[in-house]
Design a protein around this motif. Structure first.
Motif, PDB file in Angstrom:
ATOM      1  N   MET A 176       0.776  -1.228   0.088  1.00 34.65           N
ATOM      2  CA  MET A 176      -0.058   0.017   0.082  1.00 34.65           C
ATOM      3  C   MET A 176       0.986   1.229   0.110  1.00 34.65           C
ATOM      4  SD  MET A 176      -3.362   0.854   2.106  1.00 34.65           S
ATOM      5  CE  MET A 176      -4.231  -0.410   1.262  1.00 34.65           C
ATOM      6  N   LYS A 177       0.640   2.061  -1.129  1.00 34.52           N
ATOM      7  CA  LYS A 177       1.467   3.237  -1.294  1.00 34.52           C
ATOM      8  C   LYS A 177       0.767   4.721  -1.169  1.00 34.52           C
ATOM      9  CE  LYS A 177       5.511   1.032  -3.672  1.00 34.52           C
ATOM     10  NZ  LYS A 177       6.126   0.793  -5.065  1.00 34.52           N
ATOM     11  N   ARG A 178      -0.489   4.248  -1.560  1.00 29.58           N
ATOM     12  CA  ARG A 178      -0.981   5.713  -1.673  1.00 29.58           C
ATOM     13  C   ARG A 178      -2.555   5.411  -1.114  1.00 29.58           C
ATOM     14  NH1 ARG A 178      -0.044   7.884  -7.024  1.00 29.58           N
ATOM     15  NH2 ARG A 178       2.016   8.501  -6.119  1.00 29.58           N
ATOM     16  N   VAL A 179      -3.080   6.235  -0.428  1.00 30.53           N
ATOM     17  CA  VAL A 179      -4.416   6.347  -0.027  1.00 30.53           C
ATOM     18  C   VAL A 179      -5.196   7.663  -0.288  1.00 30.53           C
ATOM     19  CG1 VAL A 179      -4.164   4.594   1.637  1.00 30.53           C
ATOM     20  CG2 VAL A 179      -4.463   6.971   2.411  1.00 30.53           C
ATOM     21  N   ALA A 180      -6.561   7.719  -0.457  1.00 31.13           N
ATOM     22  CA  ALA A 180      -7.151   8.812  -0.878  1.00 31.13           C
ATOM     23  C   ALA A 180      -8.116   9.116   0.436  1.00 31.13           C
ATOM     24  CB  ALA A 180      -7.863   8.967  -2.185  1.00 31.13           C
ATOM     25  N   VAL A 181      -8.492  10.354   0.788  1.00 28.35           N
ATOM     26  CA  VAL A 181      -9.367  10.588   1.862  1.00 28.35           C
ATOM     27  C   VAL A 181     -10.345  11.644   1.441  1.00 28.35           C
ATOM     28  CG1 VAL A 181      -7.795  12.215   3.057  1.00 28.35           C
ATOM     29  CG2 VAL A 181      -9.606  11.057   4.291  1.00 28.35           C
ATOM     30  N   LEU A 182     -11.708  11.719   1.696  1.00 22.53           N
ATOM     31  CA  LEU A 182     -12.571  12.654   1.519  1.00 22.53           C
ATOM     32  C   LEU A 182     -13.546  12.924   2.625  1.00 22.53           C
ATOM     33  CD1 LEU A 182     -15.533  11.239   0.609  1.00 22.53           C
ATOM     34  CD2 LEU A 182     -14.403  10.653  -1.443  1.00 22.53           C
ATOM     35  N   THR A 183     -14.175  14.120   2.598  1.00 26.88           N
ATOM     36  CA  THR A 183     -15.409  14.324   3.466  1.00 26.88           C
ATOM     37  C   THR A 183     -16.522  14.350   2.967  1.00 26.88           C
ATOM     38  OG1 THR A 183     -14.504  16.442   3.672  1.00 26.88           O
ATOM     39  CG2 THR A 183     -14.017  15.111   5.691  1.00 26.88           C
ATOM     40  N   SER A 184     -17.793  13.820   3.351  1.00 24.54           N
ATOM     41  CA  SER A 184     -19.081  13.835   2.571  1.00 24.54           C
ATOM     42  C   SER A 184     -20.042  14.033   3.520  1.00 24.54           C
ATOM     43  CB  SER A 184     -18.964  12.540   1.757  1.00 24.54           C
ATOM     44  OG  SER A 184     -20.475  12.283   1.054  1.00 24.54           O
ATOM     45  N   GLY A 185     -21.140  14.600   3.122  1.00 25.07           N
ATOM     46  CA  GLY A 185     -22.237  14.835   3.829  1.00 25.07           C
ATOM     47  C   GLY A 185     -22.183  16.025   4.592  1.00 25.07           C
ATOM     48  N   GLY A 186     -23.072  16.145   5.746  1.00 30.49           N
ATOM     49  CA  GLY A 186     -23.016  17.282   6.359  1.00 30.49           C
ATOM     50  C   GLY A 186     -21.661  17.548   7.206  1.00 30.49           C
ATOM     51  N   ASP A 187     -21.151  18.880   7.276  1.00 31.73           N
ATOM     52  CA  ASP A 187     -19.744  18.733   8.062  1.00 31.73           C
ATOM     53  C   ASP A 187     -20.109  18.467   9.591  1.00 31.73           C
ATOM     54  OD1 ASP A 187     -21.064  21.252   8.180  1.00 31.73           O
ATOM     55  OD2 ASP A 187     -19.217  22.159   8.720  1.00 31.73           O
ATOM     56  N   ALA A 188     -18.843  18.116  10.045  1.00 28.63           N
ATOM     57  CA  ALA A 188     -18.960  17.963  11.687  1.00 28.63           C
ATOM     58  C   ALA A 188     -17.551  18.343  12.133  1.00 28.63           C
ATOM     59  CB  ALA A 188     -19.145  16.121  11.853  1.00 28.63           C
ATOM     60  N   PRO A 189     -17.917  18.745  13.337  1.00 28.01           N
ATOM     61  CA  PRO A 189     -16.578  19.332  14.194  1.00 28.01           C
ATOM     62  C   PRO A 189     -15.590  17.984  14.384  1.00 28.01           C
ATOM     63  CG  PRO A 189     -18.360  20.385  15.300  1.00 28.01           C
ATOM     64  CD  PRO A 189     -19.009  19.220  14.264  1.00 28.01           C
ATOM     65  N   GLY A 190     -14.402  18.094  14.197  1.00 30.18           N
ATOM     66  CA  GLY A 190     -13.509  17.177  14.275  1.00 30.18           C
ATOM     67  C   GLY A 190     -13.125  16.383  13.063  1.00 30.18           C
ATOM     68  N   MET A 191     -13.723  16.706  11.937  1.00 32.65           N
ATOM     69  CA  MET A 191     -13.462  16.289  10.526  1.00 32.65           C
ATOM     70  C   MET A 191     -12.069  16.513  10.121  1.00 32.65           C
ATOM     71  SD  MET A 191     -16.857  16.366   8.172  1.00 32.65           S
ATOM     72  CE  MET A 191     -18.110  14.944   7.968  1.00 32.65           C
ATOM     73  N   ASN A 192     -11.745  17.745  10.644  1.00 32.89           N
ATOM     74  CA  ASN A 192     -10.186  18.171  10.142  1.00 32.89           C
ATOM     75  C   ASN A 192      -9.194  17.325  11.015  1.00 32.89           C
ATOM     76  OD1 ASN A 192     -10.679  20.103   8.222  1.00 32.89           O
ATOM     77  ND2 ASN A 192     -11.152  21.865   9.550  1.00 32.89           N
ATOM     78  N   ALA A 193      -9.578  17.274  12.518  1.00 33.54           N
ATOM     79  CA  ALA A 193      -8.637  16.376  13.244  1.00 33.54           C
ATOM     80  C   ALA A 193      -8.462  14.832  12.529  1.00 33.54           C
ATOM     81  CB  ALA A 193      -9.350  16.248  14.646  1.00 33.54           C
ATOM     82  N   CYS A 194      -9.620  14.522  12.108  1.00 30.92           N
ATOM     83  CA  CYS A 194      -9.490  13.016  11.344  1.00 30.92           C
ATOM     84  C   CYS A 194      -8.511  13.141  10.061  1.00 30.92           C
ATOM     85  CB  CYS A 194     -10.954  12.485  11.044  1.00 30.92           C
ATOM     86  SG  CYS A 194     -10.965  10.926  10.632  1.00 30.92           S
ATOM     87  N   ILE A 195      -8.958  14.055   9.224  1.00 29.64           N
ATOM     88  CA  ILE A 195      -7.798  14.140   8.097  1.00 29.64           C
ATOM     89  C   ILE A 195      -6.580  14.438   8.696  1.00 29.64           C
ATOM     90  CG2 ILE A 195      -7.365  15.887   6.153  1.00 29.64           C
ATOM     91  CD1 ILE A 195     -10.382  16.795   6.163  1.00 29.64           C
ATOM     92  N   ARG A 196      -6.433  15.159   9.455  1.00 29.81           N
ATOM     93  CA  ARG A 196      -5.005  15.158   9.936  1.00 29.81           C
ATOM     94  C   ARG A 196      -4.285  13.879  10.572  1.00 29.81           C
ATOM     95  NH1 ARG A 196      -3.322  15.839  15.188  1.00 29.81           N
ATOM     96  NH2 ARG A 196      -1.446  17.140  15.743  1.00 29.81           N
ATOM     97  N   ALA A 197      -5.317  13.122  11.000  1.00 27.63           N
ATOM     98  CA  ALA A 197      -4.768  11.840  11.761  1.00 27.63           C
ATOM     99  C   ALA A 197      -4.373  10.952  10.466  1.00 27.63           C
ATOM    100  CB  ALA A 197      -5.903  11.388  12.481  1.00 27.63           C
ATOM    101  N   VAL A 198      -5.371  10.868   9.532  1.00 24.67           N
ATOM    102  CA  VAL A 198      -5.188   9.944   8.193  1.00 24.67           C
ATOM    103  C   VAL A 198      -3.782  10.362   7.670  1.00 24.67           C
ATOM    104  CG1 VAL A 198      -6.033   9.663   5.823  1.00 24.67           C
ATOM    105  CG2 VAL A 198      -7.539   9.488   7.907  1.00 24.67           C
ATOM    106  N   VAL A 199      -3.563  11.694   7.444  1.00 25.53           N
ATOM    107  CA  VAL A 199      -2.348  12.118   6.657  1.00 25.53           C
ATOM    108  C   VAL A 199      -1.091  11.596   7.564  1.00 25.53           C
ATOM    109  CG1 VAL A 199      -1.114  14.092   5.834  1.00 25.53           C
ATOM    110  CG2 VAL A 199      -3.572  14.008   5.636  1.00 25.53           C
ATOM    111  N   ARG A 200      -1.221  12.062   8.914  1.00 24.55           N
ATOM    112  CA  ARG A 200       0.234  11.806   9.762  1.00 24.55           C
ATOM    113  C   ARG A 200       0.224  10.177   9.875  1.00 24.55           C
ATOM    114  NH1 ARG A 200       0.620  17.214  13.290  1.00 24.55           N
ATOM    115  NH2 ARG A 200       0.966  18.611  11.693  1.00 24.55           N
ATOM    116  N   GLY A 201      -0.968   9.694  10.190  1.00 25.64           N
ATOM    117  CA  GLY A 201      -0.838   8.034  10.395  1.00 25.64           C
ATOM    118  C   GLY A 201      -0.037   7.455   9.134  1.00 25.64           C
ATOM    119  N   ALA A 202      -0.657   7.905   7.931  1.00 25.10           N
ATOM    120  CA  ALA A 202      -0.231   7.547   6.802  1.00 25.10           C
ATOM    121  C   ALA A 202       1.231   7.745   6.438  1.00 25.10           C
ATOM    122  CB  ALA A 202      -0.952   7.779   5.541  1.00 25.10           C
TER     123      ALA A 202
END
Lengths: 332, 332, 332, 332
Positions: free
Chosen positions: A1-27
């Motif tokens: 596994m070399k590359r993943v994609a991430v997206l947010t969909s539906g109504g926005d929710a507080p914490g989505m950015n924290a999750c994007i950050r965790a995906v990116v740094r975890g990756a």
């Protein structure tokens, strides 16, 4: 596994950015690249992806909304649309997709996985907390706290003017925000989709409360309770009770979606974001990563979108015992 | 002067308790007793007074609402009602009356003073800031901050979903809350009673903003703008613009009245409360104590209720220059 | 069971009032009277009890601190003191005692139960979250959110001035507040009693972070980490690193104890308060009521005071992966 | 005038970003380009300027800190440094410079103007509010509100434990934050550089307060009061009073600098930012733009840095009358 994609969909929710950050740094920790897809499935179809690095997600853990933006995508409901999305992902050599959103987001994901066998993991990001497979969804704790702060403020006026307020909170299909904000706000009644109470009953209880002494009251109404908006319910009560019960109405509305995420939501989002990346690494797919009894759990996406998560009987009982009794000064 | 009475009337405002505290402690400093009248003029008629001491007003400076409660009093609009109020005050040997409230409160006070020549001083306590004779009213700063916090939250969603939001703030007769929260919230447009803008013009500007790039926008509507509620205005815009402009509506409502008072409001309330007591001591009556250019000023009650206080041209210009320009990403 | 007593002891925690309210209203529901003991064990010895009813606990769910006050009681550490406490309880015909507090409170309770076989139930009320037998203690969520808000504010300055800040949070024996506020605040390092890191190592990591680009950093230090206060630790680092690393220090201190309780803490406190009453009713004693995996659980008081509750490895790993990596702009 | 430069210097203050935004958009309105200089005078010397447009300052009005960053610049204190700065400005064809900061910033500006006759306007951006020529500085209102929120929280504990707290707030040379947060927080005493009180006097007053009933107290200490830090002052009091008075100490520290700016600060910053641009356009220079009696005023920079702005006697009197009296329960 070399590359993943991430997206947010539906109504926005507080914490989505924290999750994007965790995906990116975890990756990044696992040596995986991340492409952020803008505007949900719509961006996947249009190929609107940008590379995200550890430093591009600096300083977003505390921001409400989603830096990747969100949008509806009627086109993703068509086979052609999903085909374009698949083509984009394969052209960009993406090995897995992480979708942060709610029930609608996961239904779309499910169809996509079934058609293209593409590895997808869902992350529950919605203020409604109505997803099976996780005790809490990202944004729920913040939304409840926002609702409680609003109730606290309105109580100042309710008490000063000895009035009854009907406060409508979000929750189209579930009463989660209503029950928690009702308990925490000390609301005298909580009106939920899950528990019916007739207008006649309600009027009877409000009258009882008023007996003995003039007093204020706070009623919390879940958006999806069934009888309509707070304005409709208030009119119904006023009409049936004569002029006796003069309810004021406040609809909290979109303030519940935004705002600085609470500590809980940031931590939940961080855990689930990392969990999504490591789930993909372990070969998991067609699942949602959730938190059950404080442990990371991967549930089948099919189960997640089809099973309901009932409100605990214990919480319903709490409202009745702690808030609903008729006592001299009904405040809080 | 040995004894004064104090009451709160009209809509509650954050800082009223800080003002009651200042009246009581200021009076204590001068060796004067204070009777707190419960439920405004209604309590004055019913003789619902309680003795307030320095310690009974401990720990209320930070509370929203009013510990003396507020209520409407149709009876005070009758000569008989006002006679009863006067009798109560003379029976209790009260030498002066301090009324904390807004325009309606002062109109009642004025009639009372004219009939009974009783010494009354008004203190401006209303979130609307629409009183002549003071730069700021108690509660206004808190209400503006509450509105701005709400706008900040809604902007998260507006930006994430690239939508236009129409946010209705309080202000039946004036656009004070709207203009300040609009500037501070970075709203693209502020719709006020003081400045008309036709739906056609508004649509034209929103279209211009959208040109070039998809973008979000925040419009702040003062309750008393003239065309009706935010829902009505939004429907009008949607109808005239076809399906092109999809406005979301949020009505902030009663959350603007309550809450922990801001530092500004606590200090203003403290200054005015002490100023009211010391005004009575100096023989002032039939006046409102206000703050003009940061100095305590006593204005005639008649002037206060009859003159209007226009919104500064400078502020209106700020919105146009800083927020309203058409630029690529219209956020904030 | 006809009458129970309730007291708060040890450091105050946000949510204690919500818990008192739940005890009183829960008891009222079961037809049980409640005596509130003022100033903890000290009041028990002095017989300083007041009757609490549903209406006396109105409008306290949102208040920080404890209406029953708290105090140290050296006398309760003596047999004579405990005897007086026992005499008071039996004289007042109290059938059970609910003590809200932390480890020290429970140790006192344990001794009391062992000597007099009096039914006692403990409720975990402490911001430190260091009690075995419950996933969360009352006050912890609020304290973490207060710490995170402070970190968010300090980050503004850290980033603007590109400085390193060392922020000391509470937690004499445990790093719970530090780990959660560190993750949620996006702190680059979290220094805990549970995990040692030498000054040399720390300096090495901070230097690495600084390489390539100037940058800010936030370090969160648990009060009980072991090397001393933040000031001591900062001096040590400055000394060993030469003038190169100029750390600024902030000690959050007592602001972490107070404030309006979060929604979580109000609900937790409500559940545990009712759980304590119903535990006594079911004959449970010498136990603490806690929440484990979202279920009410009664654990032996002995176990509670003697067993430790380690910080989850998953959380420690989160800090390393999400916050601690060396990246260009280290913000958040 | 075709191009202006803007920089932030000295300690960061909430609202600096709102001011940068106002400078940029105000300039855009007048067809003027803006170059943002990073890291204050240091960036001016290094030529670290970036073009700012209306859209680059979108969505910053609500952010604490400064997007242009701030730094000390020992080099700007040399003629060579200032020459480099001048060369950069002329090379970039900059026609005017706007510096946002405090006293130190303006002293540097003054020297620069005197040497190179370059048009400079200062904008008062500092939480300390100690600048002559403006009633309020950008950041002051937010800092006061932050301090008041902290005092409110600490009062919960002070009251619950009946303790005396000494809270140190910022203000190296002035007591502005201390006096306003003291009044608004209901502090029993405020210790300022402007008003001396001996330890003996203070102990005497604290003893008097304690007579009759045990009680809590909050003392607010301005950083620059003169006797040293809160820890030093507390030790002094404890030592002189024997063990009788057990003060707890909290130093608010850097949390006062950061955070989301209040509505007041955003509006003030917007007005001053636009005022700076339009001041340059009108040919004003070597001045600071301030707000006096709610009107924009341009004062000579020389006057601004040399004259002091005393704290109003009215406010000092308020503390004594409203907060300082000895009453049974001294809370708030």
């Amino acid at each position: 596994m070399k590359r993943v994609a991430v997206l947010t969909s539906g109504g926005d929710a507080p914490g989505m950015n924290a999750c994007i950050r965790a995906v990116v740094r975890g990756a990044a920790y696992h040596g995986i690249e991340v492409i952020g897809i803008r505007r949900g499935y719509s961006g996947l179809i249009l190929g609107d992806g940008i590379q995200l690095t550890s430093s591009t997600v600096s300083n977003i853990i505390q921001r409400g909304g989603t830096i990747l933006k969100s949008a509806r995508s009627p086109e993703f409901r068509t086979v052609e649309g999903r085909q374009k999305a698949y083509d984009y992902l394969t052209n960009r050599a993406v090995d897995g997709l992480i979708v942060i959103g709610g029930n609608g987001t996961f239904k779309g994901a499910l169809q996509f996985v079934d058609e293209f066998s593409f590895p997808v993991i869902g992350v529950p990001g919605t203020i409604d907390n109505d997803l099976f497979g996780t005790d809490y969804t990202i944004g729920y704790d913040t939304a409840v706290n926002t609702a409680v702060e609003a109730i606290d403020k309105i109580r100042d006026t309710a008490d000063s003017h000895e009035r009854i307020f009907l406060i409508e909170v979000m929750g189209r299909d579930s009463g989660y925000i209503a029950i928690q904000s009702g308990i925490a706000g000390g609301a005298e009644r909580v009106l939920l989709p899950e528990t019916g109470v007739s207008a006649a009953e309600l009027i009877e209880r409000l009258r009882q409360d008023r007996n003995g002494s003039q007093s204020s009251a706070i009623l919390v109404l879940a958006e999806g309770e069934g009888r309509g908006t707070a304005t409709v319910v208030a009119e119904q009560i006023k009409k049936q009770s004569g002029t006796e019960l003069d309810l004021r109405v406040t609809t909290l509305g979109h303030i519940q979606r935004g705002g600085v995420p609470s500590a809980c939501d940031r931590i939940l989002a961080s855990r689930l974001g990392l969990g999504a990346v490591e789930g993909l690494l372990k070969g998991k797919q067609k699942v949602m990563v959730g938190l059950v009894n404080n442990e990371l759990v991967y549930s089948g996406l099919q189960e997640t979108v089809s099973r309901s998560k009932p409100i605990s009987e214990e919480l319903l009982r709490l409202v009745t015992i702690l808030n609903g009794s008729a006592f001299a000064d009904s405040r809080g």
